[in-house]
Design a protein around this motif. Structure first.
Motif, mmCIF file in Angstrom:
data_model
loop_
_atom_site.group_PDB
_atom_site.id
_atom_site.type_symbol
_atom_site.label_atom_id
_atom_site.label_comp_id
_atom_site.label_asym_id
_atom_site.label_seq_id
_atom_site.Cartn_x
_atom_site.Cartn_y
_atom_site.Cartn_z
ATOM 1 N N MET A 293 0.832 -1.197 0.000
ATOM 2 C CA MET A 293 0.000 0.000 0.000
ATOM 3 C C MET A 293 0.876 1.260 0.000
ATOM 4 O O MET A 293 1.660 1.459 0.909
ATOM 5 C CB MET A 293 -0.926 -0.008 1.220
ATOM 6 C CG MET A 293 -1.770 1.258 1.360
ATOM 7 S SD MET A 293 -2.892 1.532 -0.032
ATOM 8 C CE MET A 293 -4.157 0.299 0.296
ATOM 9 N N PRO A 294 0.766 2.096 -1.041
ATOM 10 C CA PRO A 294 1.516 3.357 -1.043
ATOM 11 C C PRO A 294 1.084 4.227 0.136
ATOM 12 O O PRO A 294 -0.015 4.044 0.670
ATOM 13 C CB PRO A 294 1.118 3.993 -2.376
ATOM 14 C CG PRO A 294 0.634 2.851 -3.217
ATOM 15 C CD PRO A 294 -0.010 1.892 -2.261
ATOM 16 N N PRO A 295 1.914 5.191 0.602
ATOM 17 C CA PRO A 295 3.112 5.655 -0.103
ATOM 18 C C PRO A 295 4.400 4.924 0.223
ATOM 19 O O PRO A 295 5.359 5.047 -0.527
ATOM 20 C CB PRO A 295 3.213 7.105 0.374
ATOM 21 C CG PRO A 295 2.660 7.080 1.765
ATOM 22 C CD PRO A 295 1.532 6.087 1.728
ATOM 23 N N VAL A 296 4.482 4.183 1.343
ATOM 24 C CA VAL A 296 5.784 3.619 1.716
ATOM 25 C C VAL A 296 5.981 2.229 1.120
ATOM 26 O O VAL A 296 7.026 1.921 0.579
ATOM 27 C CB VAL A 296 5.952 3.592 3.246
ATOM 28 C CG1 VAL A 296 7.275 2.952 3.632
ATOM 29 C CG2 VAL A 296 5.866 5.003 3.806
ATOM 30 N N MET A 297 4.984 1.341 1.210
ATOM 31 C CA MET A 297 5.009 0.029 0.563
ATOM 32 C C MET A 297 6.146 -0.869 1.027
ATOM 33 O O MET A 297 6.580 -1.753 0.295
ATOM 34 C CB MET A 297 5.112 0.196 -0.961
ATOM 35 C CG MET A 297 3.956 0.911 -1.616
ATOM 36 S SD MET A 297 4.322 1.281 -3.338
ATOM 37 C CE MET A 297 4.608 -0.362 -3.988
ATOM 38 N N GLY A 298 6.660 -0.698 2.216
ATOM 39 C CA GLY A 298 7.770 -1.541 2.642
ATOM 40 C C GLY A 298 9.071 -1.111 1.982
ATOM 41 O O GLY A 298 9.090 -0.389 1.001
ATOM 42 N N SER A 299 10.160 -1.563 2.523
ATOM 43 C CA SER A 299 11.476 -1.120 2.060
ATOM 44 C C SER A 299 11.754 -1.505 0.613
ATOM 45 O O SER A 299 12.446 -0.783 -0.112
ATOM 46 C CB SER A 299 12.560 -1.718 2.961
ATOM 47 O OG SER A 299 12.335 -1.382 4.307
ATOM 48 N N ALA A 300 11.241 -2.652 0.169
ATOM 49 C CA ALA A 300 11.593 -3.153 -1.156
ATOM 50 C C ALA A 300 11.096 -2.253 -2.280
ATOM 51 O O ALA A 300 11.658 -2.256 -3.382
ATOM 52 C CB ALA A 300 11.029 -4.560 -1.342
#
Length: 656
Positions: A293-300
């Protein structure tokens, strides 16, 4: 809501997260040792901020410093074995920490001379590089676990024995010295692109998430989700979906997300009649989806942006459609299960009111809204994250009810530094894999070999890539998983004609789904620990709920226009969105059909034949094509009409 907090909340501290998530198995210190570690972690975070703000730190110095501190702290903060005393600091951990500080310090001091003698490294360069690689692998084994270390070691050995390998795996082979200097000194290995992204974008967004946590936005997300959906049928389960989607926008770990939001939602679900295995599965499936889920979406996600050369703001827009479809799929399954069981929502007088909540605490959303706006407005990812962090510090003091002690917010600095250790160790180890792939040309060799095996079948290539991602992703962090699978599986898809971004997103999605796919389903295990249910059954239920995650990647891979990719390029325009809308609509109808088939309810209970018809109709709507869409809609509509007509003949009680 207060009633449920007092009686039903599970304290996340009571859950042994370290047993479920290796990256959470920190040592526990107190007194002077703890104080010194917190100070150094804070100084590390401040250095990262200075490097991002000033842009004056040379690339090699930034990466070697980031690597040096991450690996050194890995030895200090993570125990050597599973059963080691987590309250002690053995002498050998101090030796390993100092050894790697010496290695990284050597390369920081000599980074300019090393550039001049590239390809003609002396004996000391070689010794330090070899020691550095050995310590990186050892640290990664402690923090992330053995899978990625074993894979990296196999790639390392492959570089030396390539001339003995058969078929498409054959290459001329490389000397030991050439391999270790290539991997540790050049920017093609350990300090390559993954670690570079970790030392800039990833660290800043981990810090942004830490600031948000210290301002109380996590609890605000749960309260907001309760006010919006807590009253509906199966309310707590829908709250879990909403709150996990919101929490996942700033969290990079499906396991920690499951524990934090699940401590509220799982007990509430059980109180309304959900089985423990289903309650834990709902939270695990929803929390896992938070990473897409944007905006971060996990590190990958930041690694995807750098690898494929797509600006992160474009990646956010492209990722919104499949992310929303993922949560719509879970929402549909949860709703149908609640209707099938006749589960009601929470009493409205026990829930927070939306308007008073937004009036009193709505300003806590400002950092998240600001960072989305800044990235869409064209700001660099680093600049947007820095501004977002600054807003986080100010926002709690806009209203008296949300003010927190300044020192509490300041604690986000060491927390972020601690959290980035696992990502940095994974990125540096993955750099070994990527470095060997580029040195030997293995990526294209594997792609060519598997493509020869599957022929011209795009579908078989997708299936091969899916199983590769799921198998390699078992028990591995999302970052590690993406770096491995994008290196091994993505070339298969690209050679089959899948656009570059769609191929990498395909691998990214299945890497994430590995967290809820048995037998190694870490997020599901975390959910079962809170729900006190069977772990394997929880994983099976989570997989059923997240069926959308298994289908959506096939949809956008076979029809990239669904995520606004045309001719391999991202097309962010009104025309591209209009072209995608019919596909999104048919996908939603398909998810309804598939959910009905799995759950056994669609406006009424379904017999086995009707479940099969509903499921078949849903699958046909997933396959791109006008004919399949027409047949799929007809089959799902047939099931809906039949159940509607049958429900009219039943009593209201039976129909419910």
């Amino acid at each position: 809501m207060a009633l449920f907090k007092k009686k039903k909340k599970v304290d996340p501290e009571e859950i042994d997260l370290s047993a479920l998530d290796r990256e959470s198995k920190y040592k526990i210190f107190s007194g002077k040792v703890e104080t010194v570690i917190e100070i150094v972690l804070t100084l590390w975070a401040l250095f990262q901020l200075y490097a991002s703000i000033s842009n004056k730190v040379p690339l090699q110095i930034l990466r070697y410093t980031h690597l040096g501190l991450a690996i050194s702290f890995a030895f200090l903060l993570y125990p050597a074995t599973k059963n080691a005393d987590r309250r002690k600091l053995p002498w050998y951990d101090i030796v390993l920490c100092v050894a790697f500080l010496c290695v990284s310090g050597y390369f920081i001091i000599n980074y300019k001379p090393l550039q001049f003698r590239a390809g003609a490294y002396n004996m000391m360069d070689t010794i330090m590089a070899g020691l550095g690689i050995a310590l990186v692998l050892l640290a990664c084994w402690r923090v992330v676990g053995p899978p990625i270390v074993i894979i990296a070691s196999c790639f390392f050995i492959y570089g030396m024995v390539g001339k003995y390998m058969p078929g498409f795996l054959h290459h001329r082979g490389f000397a030991f010295k050439r391999i270790i200097t290539h991997l540790f000194i050049t920017t093609e290995g350990v300090i390559g692109n993954p670690l570079g992204v970790c030392s800039t974008f990833i660290f800043l967004f981990i810090l942004f998430g830490a600031f948000l946590e210290k301002t109380g936005i996590g609890q605000f997300f749960i309260d907001l989700a309760n006010s919006l959906a807590g009253w509906a049928a199966g309310g707590p389960a829908k709250v879990a979906v909403l709150s996990s989607a919101l929490q996942g926008t700033v969290s990079g770990s499906s396991v920690s997300n499951t524990v934090s939001t699940g401590s509220f939602t799982i007990p509430m679900m059980k109180s309304l009649g959900y089985e423990p295995e289903f309650a834990g599965a709902v939270e695990a499936a929803a929390s896992t989806g938070g990473q897409i889920m944007p905006p971060v979406m996990g590190s990958a996600a930041f690694l995807i942006s750098e690898t494929v050369g797509v600006p992160y703001r474009q990646l956010m827009v492209v990722a919104v459609i499949p992310a929303l479809l993922y949560f719509v799929g879970i929402w549909i399954s949860v709703h149908l299960e609640a209707k099938r069981l006749g589960l009601k929502g929470l009493p409205k007088d026990k829930l927070p009111k939306t308007w008073p909540l937004m009036r009193d605490k709505g300003h806590l959303l400002l950092p998240l809204l600001a960072i989305i706006y800044l990235m869409l407005a064209g700001f660099t990812v680093s600049r947007a994250a820095l501004i977002g962090c600054a807003i986080c510090i100010v926002v709690p003091y806009l209203r008296k009810g949300t003010r927190v002690p300044f020192l509490q917010i300041f604690k986000a600095l060491p927390q972020a530094a601690r959290s980035v250790i696992s990502v940095a160790t994974a990125c540096s180890t993955a750099g070994i894999i990527i470095g060997m792939v580029t040195l030997t040309g293995l990526g294209q060799r594997i792609g060519s070999g598997i493509f020869d095996l599957v022929g011209n079948s795009v579908f078989l290539a997708l299936v091969c890539a899916m199983f590769t991602s799921l198998i390699l992703g078992m028990g591995v962090s999302t970052t590690s998983n993406y770096l491995i699978t994008s290196t091994i599986a993505a070339p298969i898809l690209i050679k089959a004609g899948i656009p570059l971004l769609a191929a990498h997103m395909f691998c990214f999605y299945f890497g994430i789904v590995a967290d809820i796919t048995p037998p190694v389903a870490l997020a599901a295990y975390a959910g079962s620990a809170i729900a006190k249910g069977n772990a394997f059954k929880t994983g099976v239920n989570a997989t059923k709920l997240a069926i959308a995650a298994f289908l959506i990647p096939y949809m956008f891979a076979m029809n990239p226009a669904m995520i606004m990719i045309n001719g391999g390029e991202v097309m962010l325009s009104g025309g591209a969105l209009l072209k995608a809308l019919p596909m999104i609509l048919t996908a939603i109808i398909g998810l309804v059909g598939i959910g009905g088939g799995f759950i056994g309810y669609l406006f009424g209970k379904l017999s086995i034949p009707l479940r099969l018809v509903s499921f078949a109709g849903g699958l046909l709507l997933v396959v791109p094509g006008t004919l399949t869409d027409i047949i799929g809609v007809a089959l799902v509509a047939l099931v809906v009409v039949f159940t509607k007509l049958r429900s009219r003949k039943n009593t209201p009680a039976e129909a419910a």
